[in-house]
Design a protein around this motif. Sequence first.
Motif, PDB file in Angstrom:
ATOM      1  N   TYR A 169      14.447 -14.154   5.084  1.00 54.20           N
ATOM      2  CA  TYR A 169      14.691 -13.319   3.922  1.00 54.20           C
ATOM      3  C   TYR A 169      14.889 -11.895   4.420  1.00 54.20           C
ATOM      4  O   TYR A 169      14.374 -11.517   5.476  1.00 54.20           O
ATOM      5  CB  TYR A 169      13.500 -13.354   2.956  1.00 54.20           C
ATOM      6  N   PRO A 170      15.604 -11.069   3.658  1.00 49.26           N
ATOM      7  CA  PRO A 170      15.781  -9.679   4.089  1.00 49.26           C
ATOM      8  C   PRO A 170      14.486  -8.894   3.988  1.00 49.26           C
ATOM      9  O   PRO A 170      13.585  -9.243   3.213  1.00 49.26           O
ATOM     10  CB  PRO A 170      16.841  -9.141   3.117  1.00 49.26           C
ATOM     11  N   TYR A 171      14.388  -7.821   4.760  1.00 46.94           N
ATOM     12  CA  TYR A 171      13.232  -6.935   4.660  1.00 46.94           C
ATOM     13  C   TYR A 171      13.132  -6.392   3.236  1.00 46.94           C
ATOM     14  O   TYR A 171      14.118  -5.922   2.671  1.00 46.94           O
ATOM     15  CB  TYR A 171      13.354  -5.779   5.652  1.00 46.94           C
ATOM     16  N   GLY A 172      11.932  -6.460   2.665  1.00 47.84           N
ATOM     17  CA  GLY A 172      11.715  -5.973   1.309  1.00 47.84           C
ATOM     18  C   GLY A 172      11.654  -7.068   0.271  1.00 47.84           C
ATOM     19  O   GLY A 172      11.271  -6.818  -0.867  1.00 47.84           O
ATOM     20  N   ASN A 173      12.022  -8.286   0.636  1.00 50.56           N
ATOM     21  CA  ASN A 173      12.008  -9.390  -0.327  1.00 50.56           C
ATOM     22  C   ASN A 173      10.596  -9.836  -0.692  1.00 50.56           C
ATOM     23  O   ASN A 173      10.335 -10.246  -1.818  1.00 50.56           O
ATOM     24  CB  ASN A 173      12.775 -10.584   0.236  1.00 50.56           C
ATOM     25  N   CYS A 174       9.675  -9.748   0.259  1.00 52.88           N
ATOM     26  CA  CYS A 174       8.385 -10.432   0.113  1.00 52.88           C
ATOM     27  C   CYS A 174       7.431  -9.696  -0.841  1.00 52.88           C
ATOM     28  O   CYS A 174       7.569  -8.499  -1.102  1.00 52.88           O
ATOM     29  CB  CYS A 174       7.718 -10.595   1.478  1.00 52.88           C
ATOM     30  N   ALA A 175       6.440 -10.450  -1.328  1.00 52.41           N
ATOM     31  CA  ALA A 175       5.496  -9.920  -2.311  1.00 52.41           C
ATOM     32  C   ALA A 175       4.612  -8.817  -1.738  1.00 52.41           C
ATOM     33  O   ALA A 175       4.113  -7.959  -2.483  1.00 52.41           O
ATOM     34  CB  ALA A 175       4.626 -11.060  -2.848  1.00 52.41           C
ATOM     35  N   GLU A 176       4.399  -8.839  -0.409  1.00 51.49           N
ATOM     36  CA  GLU A 176       3.573  -7.806   0.218  1.00 51.49           C
ATOM     37  C   GLU A 176       4.122  -6.398  -0.051  1.00 51.49           C
ATOM     38  O   GLU A 176       3.360  -5.444  -0.217  1.00 51.49           O
ATOM     39  CB  GLU A 176       3.486  -8.041   1.727  1.00 51.49           C
ATOM     40  N   THR A 177       5.438  -6.281  -0.097  1.00 46.20           N
ATOM     41  CA  THR A 177       6.066  -4.966  -0.263  1.00 46.20           C
ATOM     42  C   THR A 177       5.615  -4.291  -1.552  1.00 46.20           C
ATOM     43  O   THR A 177       5.229  -3.120  -1.556  1.00 46.20           O
ATOM     44  CB  THR A 177       7.601  -5.119  -0.270  1.00 46.20           C
ATOM     45  N   GLU A 178       5.652  -5.028  -2.631  1.00 45.38           N
ATOM     46  CA  GLU A 178       5.300  -4.449  -3.927  1.00 45.38           C
ATOM     47  C   GLU A 178       3.813  -4.122  -4.027  1.00 45.38           C
ATOM     48  O   GLU A 178       3.432  -3.043  -4.498  1.00 45.38           O
ATOM     49  CB  GLU A 178       5.703  -5.394  -5.057  1.00 45.38           C
ATOM     50  N   CYS A 179       2.943  -5.044  -3.606  1.00 42.15           N
ATOM     51  CA  CYS A 179       1.509  -4.783  -3.800  1.00 42.15           C
ATOM     52  C   CYS A 179       1.028  -3.650  -2.890  1.00 42.15           C
ATOM     53  O   CYS A 179       0.191  -2.833  -3.294  1.00 42.15           O
ATOM     54  CB  CYS A 179       0.680  -6.053  -3.621  1.00 42.15           C
ATOM     55  N   LEU A 180       1.561  -3.563  -1.660  1.00 38.63           N
ATOM     56  CA  LEU A 180       1.161  -2.471  -0.773  1.00 38.63           C
ATOM     57  C   LEU A 180       1.690  -1.131  -1.267  1.00 38.63           C
ATOM     58  O   LEU A 180       1.058  -0.092  -1.078  1.00 38.63           O
ATOM     59  CB  LEU A 180       1.640  -2.759   0.650  1.00 38.63           C
ATOM     60  N   SER A 181       2.847  -1.155  -1.913  1.00 40.73           N
ATOM     61  CA  SER A 181       3.364   0.059  -2.536  1.00 40.73           C
ATOM     62  C   SER A 181       2.420   0.538  -3.633  1.00 40.73           C
ATOM     63  O   SER A 181       2.095   1.732  -3.728  1.00 40.73           O
ATOM     64  CB  SER A 181       4.756  -0.217  -3.122  1.00 40.73           C
ATOM     65  N   LYS A 182       1.963  -0.382  -4.465  1.00 40.21           N
ATOM     66  CA  LYS A 182       1.009  -0.023  -5.525  1.00 40.21           C
ATOM     67  C   LYS A 182      -0.288   0.525  -4.938  1.00 40.21           C
ATOM     68  O   LYS A 182      -0.888   1.459  -5.489  1.00 40.21           O
ATOM     69  CB  LYS A 182       0.722  -1.245  -6.393  1.00 40.21           C
ATOM     70  N   LEU A 183      -0.724  -0.062  -3.830  1.00 41.95           N
ATOM     71  CA  LEU A 183      -1.942   0.415  -3.168  1.00 41.95           C
ATOM     72  C   LEU A 183      -1.790   1.878  -2.760  1.00 41.95           C
ATOM     73  O   LEU A 183      -2.689   2.704  -2.980  1.00 41.95           O
ATOM     74  CB  LEU A 183      -2.240  -0.452  -1.952  1.00 41.95           C
ATOM     75  N   LEU A 184      -0.651   2.233  -2.182  1.00 43.79           N
ATOM     76  CA  LEU A 184      -0.431   3.611  -1.746  1.00 43.79           C
ATOM     77  C   LEU A 184      -0.309   4.575  -2.921  1.00 43.79           C
ATOM     78  O   LEU A 184      -0.718   5.735  -2.837  1.00 43.79           O
ATOM     79  CB  LEU A 184       0.818   3.685  -0.871  1.00 43.79           C
ATOM     80  N   PHE A 185       0.266   4.114  -4.017  1.00 40.36           N
ATOM     81  CA  PHE A 185       0.377   4.966  -5.199  1.00 40.36           C
ATOM     82  C   PHE A 185      -0.992   5.270  -5.807  1.00 40.36           C
ATOM     83  O   PHE A 185      -1.190   6.329  -6.407  1.00 40.36           O
ATOM     84  CB  PHE A 185       1.249   4.295  -6.266  1.00 40.36           C
ATOM     85  N   ASN A 186      -1.939   4.342  -5.659  1.00 45.78           N
ATOM     86  CA  ASN A 186      -3.181   4.433  -6.419  1.00 45.78           C
ATOM     87  C   ASN A 186      -4.441   4.692  -5.603  1.00 45.78           C
ATOM     88  O   ASN A 186      -5.472   5.018  -6.179  1.00 45.78           O
ATOM     89  CB  ASN A 186      -3.374   3.140  -7.222  1.00 45.78           C
ATOM     90  N   ASP A 187      -4.367   4.559  -4.286  1.00 49.25           N
ATOM     91  CA  ASP A 187      -5.563   4.700  -3.453  1.00 49.25           C
ATOM     92  C   ASP A 187      -5.369   5.878  -2.495  1.00 49.25           C
ATOM     93  O   ASP A 187      -4.649   5.772  -1.495  1.00 49.25           O
ATOM     94  CB  ASP A 187      -5.811   3.403  -2.677  1.00 49.25           C
TER      95      ASP A 187
END
Length: 325
Positions: free
Chosen positions: A257-275
């Motif tokens: 899959y291309p870089y950015g497709n996986c679910a890790e991308t979204e949840c880690l982004s949320k982590l950085l926005f909120n923590d």
Amino acid sequence: MAVDGKKRQMPPGLMKIKELNKENLKTCGLQLICHVTQEFKKEQNKLRTYVTEILHSIFFLAIIHKDRLTPEDILSAQTEIVRQEFPEPFRNYKSHLPKRTPFSILLDIMQLTFGTKENIMKELCSLMKKLKFPYPLHKPANKNQRYYTLESTVICVCSNSLNTSQEYFGASLGCRTENAKSIMIYSSCINTWHEYVSYAVMSFEHQTEGDSLQFHESMQCQAYIRDWKDNIYKERQPCMNCTRLFSLPKGTEQEHYPYGNCAETECLSKLLFNDQFMLENIKIRNYTTDKMNMLKHRTRERLLGKLASIPSLSNLNKDDLWFNT
């Protein structure tokens, strides 16, 4: 390729799959819309923004599908009822890019409603069984039989072990065509994800060797894939792309899959926005503002190129497209 001046016809089996995929997208779109609008009737103040967003996302993915499905194709007799309650998605689905895929928005609704990881995964499996979405991956006997649904096959949950009260959820993109997948990745890099996550994804997309993120050791991240047969979520190791992007352990080679497709991308982004602790303690290889601006410019150009290649968006004025600055 033509033979004796005639256009080669698609084999009957592939024609059947093509038609099934068209009907699957229409059916899944309608079922998901019916579900979220029913939930909206229970919790109007909480869910209006989510329902508006999910409609927009479904309408956009449908119009860029090769069958160019309109909201009227999906909603049929219910079109005007939905339009009266939620007019904005009908106005904007061909001029404004969605921020997320439908399943990602659904995951937020599930978290708002059910709270904990265990409850969310249990209720999500129950909902998927109720909606009867078809199996989204390849059937074992037929590699062409890759049904288009709006389900993300993988979700991911991350947290800071120093603050276990808060979990962040993400979903894989769930787009079954190359154009849709690329458009959503490029758009998310510009409009949606935290700039550090976007930077990592874009750097691997545009460079021979990308620049990874290194999270603090207190970051915990676990992906889950829905076992379609048993209808439960089971733990899944990160793929090698995520290992490279986010310095995650135990990467395993899976289907590309291309870089950015996986679910890790979204949840880690949320982590950085909120923590704030995670944000202050992250390490980023070679990050500079100038490099970030260069990567965003290249990504925007690729995105515009993808959008320009889609016949259903032929009248689109790129100056009307919504991009965060």
